[in-house]
Design a protein around this motif. Structure first.
Motif, PDB file in Angstrom:
ATOM      1  N   SER A   1     -30.375  26.581 -26.747  1.00  0.00           N
ATOM      2  CA  SER A   1     -29.034  27.008 -27.086  1.00  0.00           C
ATOM      3  C   SER A   1     -28.096  26.713 -25.927  1.00  0.00           C
ATOM      4  O   SER A   1     -28.519  26.485 -24.803  1.00  0.00           O
ATOM      5  N   ILE A   2     -26.829  26.768 -26.212  1.00  0.00           N
ATOM      6  CA  ILE A   2     -25.821  26.466 -25.190  1.00  0.00           C
ATOM      7  C   ILE A   2     -25.856  27.510 -24.084  1.00  0.00           C
ATOM      8  O   ILE A   2     -25.779  27.173 -22.902  1.00  0.00           O
ATOM      9  N   LYS A   3     -25.996  28.797 -24.452  1.00  0.00           N
ATOM     10  CA  LYS A   3     -26.049  29.856 -23.439  1.00  0.00           C
ATOM     11  C   LYS A   3     -27.243  29.655 -22.517  1.00  0.00           C
ATOM     12  O   LYS A   3     -27.145  29.812 -21.304  1.00  0.00           O
ATOM     13  N   PHE A   4     -28.391  29.325 -23.103  1.00  0.00           N
ATOM     14  CA  PHE A   4     -29.608  29.104 -22.318  1.00  0.00           C
ATOM     15  C   PHE A   4     -29.398  27.972 -21.321  1.00  0.00           C
ATOM     16  O   PHE A   4     -29.667  28.116 -20.134  1.00  0.00           O
ATOM     17  N   ALA A   5     -28.872  26.853 -21.801  1.00  0.00           N
ATOM     18  CA  ALA A   5     -28.638  25.695 -20.940  1.00  0.00           C
ATOM     19  C   ALA A   5     -27.662  26.028 -19.823  1.00  0.00           C
ATOM     20  O   ALA A   5     -27.847  25.607 -18.677  1.00  0.00           O
ATOM     21  N   LYS A   6     -26.620  26.803 -20.130  1.00  0.00           N
ATOM     22  CA  LYS A   6     -25.620  27.187 -19.127  1.00  0.00           C
ATOM     23  C   LYS A   6     -26.245  28.071 -18.045  1.00  0.00           C
ATOM     24  O   LYS A   6     -25.982  27.881 -16.861  1.00  0.00           O
ATOM     25  N   LEU A   7     -27.079  29.019 -18.476  1.00  0.00           N
ATOM     26  CA  LEU A   7     -27.752  29.890 -17.508  1.00  0.00           C
ATOM     27  C   LEU A   7     -28.670  29.091 -16.587  1.00  0.00           C
ATOM     28  O   LEU A   7     -28.710  29.328 -15.373  1.00  0.00           O
ATOM     29  N   VAL A   8     -29.402  28.152 -17.143  1.00  0.00           N
ATOM     30  CA  VAL A   8     -30.277  27.301 -16.335  1.00  0.00           C
ATOM     31  C   VAL A   8     -29.453  26.514 -15.321  1.00  0.00           C
ATOM     32  O   VAL A   8     -29.807  26.429 -14.146  1.00  0.00           O
ATOM     33  N   GLU A   9     -28.330  25.989 -15.763  1.00  0.00           N
ATOM     34  CA  GLU A   9     -27.447  25.229 -14.880  1.00  0.00           C
ATOM     35  C   GLU A   9     -26.944  26.101 -13.724  1.00  0.00           C
ATOM     36  O   GLU A   9     -26.958  25.691 -12.564  1.00  0.00           O
TER      37      GLU A   9
ATOM     38  N   SER B   1     -36.577  27.047  -9.378  1.00  0.00           N
ATOM     39  CA  SER B   1     -36.921  27.587 -10.683  1.00  0.00           C
ATOM     40  C   SER B   1     -37.666  26.568 -11.529  1.00  0.00           C
ATOM     41  O   SER B   1     -37.455  25.368 -11.423  1.00  0.00           O
ATOM     42  N   ASN B   2     -38.543  27.096 -12.339  1.00  0.00           N
ATOM     43  CA  ASN B   2     -39.240  26.295 -13.332  1.00  0.00           C
ATOM     44  C   ASN B   2     -38.936  26.956 -14.666  1.00  0.00           C
ATOM     45  O   ASN B   2     -39.461  28.016 -14.970  1.00  0.00           O
ATOM     46  N   VAL B   3     -38.037  26.377 -15.436  1.00  0.00           N
ATOM     47  CA  VAL B   3     -37.554  27.001 -16.660  1.00  0.00           C
ATOM     48  C   VAL B   3     -38.137  26.283 -17.872  1.00  0.00           C
ATOM     49  O   VAL B   3     -38.127  25.057 -17.949  1.00  0.00           O
ATOM     50  N   VAL B   4     -38.637  27.095 -18.812  1.00  0.00           N
ATOM     51  CA  VAL B   4     -39.191  26.545 -20.040  1.00  0.00           C
ATOM     52  C   VAL B   4     -38.516  27.242 -21.216  1.00  0.00           C
ATOM     53  O   VAL B   4     -38.483  28.477 -21.294  1.00  0.00           O
TER      54      VAL B   4
END
Length: 112
Positions: free
Chosen positions: A1-9, A18-21
């Protein structure tokens, strides 16, 4: 999702190691997309699932953003069918763990 991608960024920009899955399964992702499309086309939307289900809560949020008349229920007993019957087009979606018989019961009641 867009929120997920933004948080990872944001996490990566801050320099955290970080290792994000992304663990949202494809079936859940598809269900969310379908629910959004249905909610855009109806007068009311019913989301069925447990109140503690993050999956169902997310479905509710997605549908509510597209359709103001979105109802979050656990069983058919939680829904005011007189209210629902006021709407011409009603969509139904459910969390992944919602028993099929509950979905069918809500669907049958809506058609009466």
């Amino acid at each position: 999702s867009i929120k997920f991608a933004k948080l990872v960024e944001i996490i990566r920009e801050k320099g955290y190691d970080s290792n994000v899955v992304n663990t949202i399964c494809n079936a859940t992702n598809e269900r969310q997309k379908e629910a959004k499309e249905i909610a855009k086309k109806v007068d009311a939307m019913i989301v069925i699932g447990g109140k503690n289900s993050s999956n169902t809560q997310k479905l509710y949020e997605i549908c509510k953003n597209e359709c103001e008349n979105t109802f979050y229920i656990q069983t058919a007993k939680d829904l005011d069918f007189d209210e629902i019957r006021k709407y011409e087009k009603v969509g139904i979606t459910a969390g992944a763990s919602t028993p099929k018989n509950i979905i069918e019961e809500v669907h049958t009641e809506c058609q009466r």
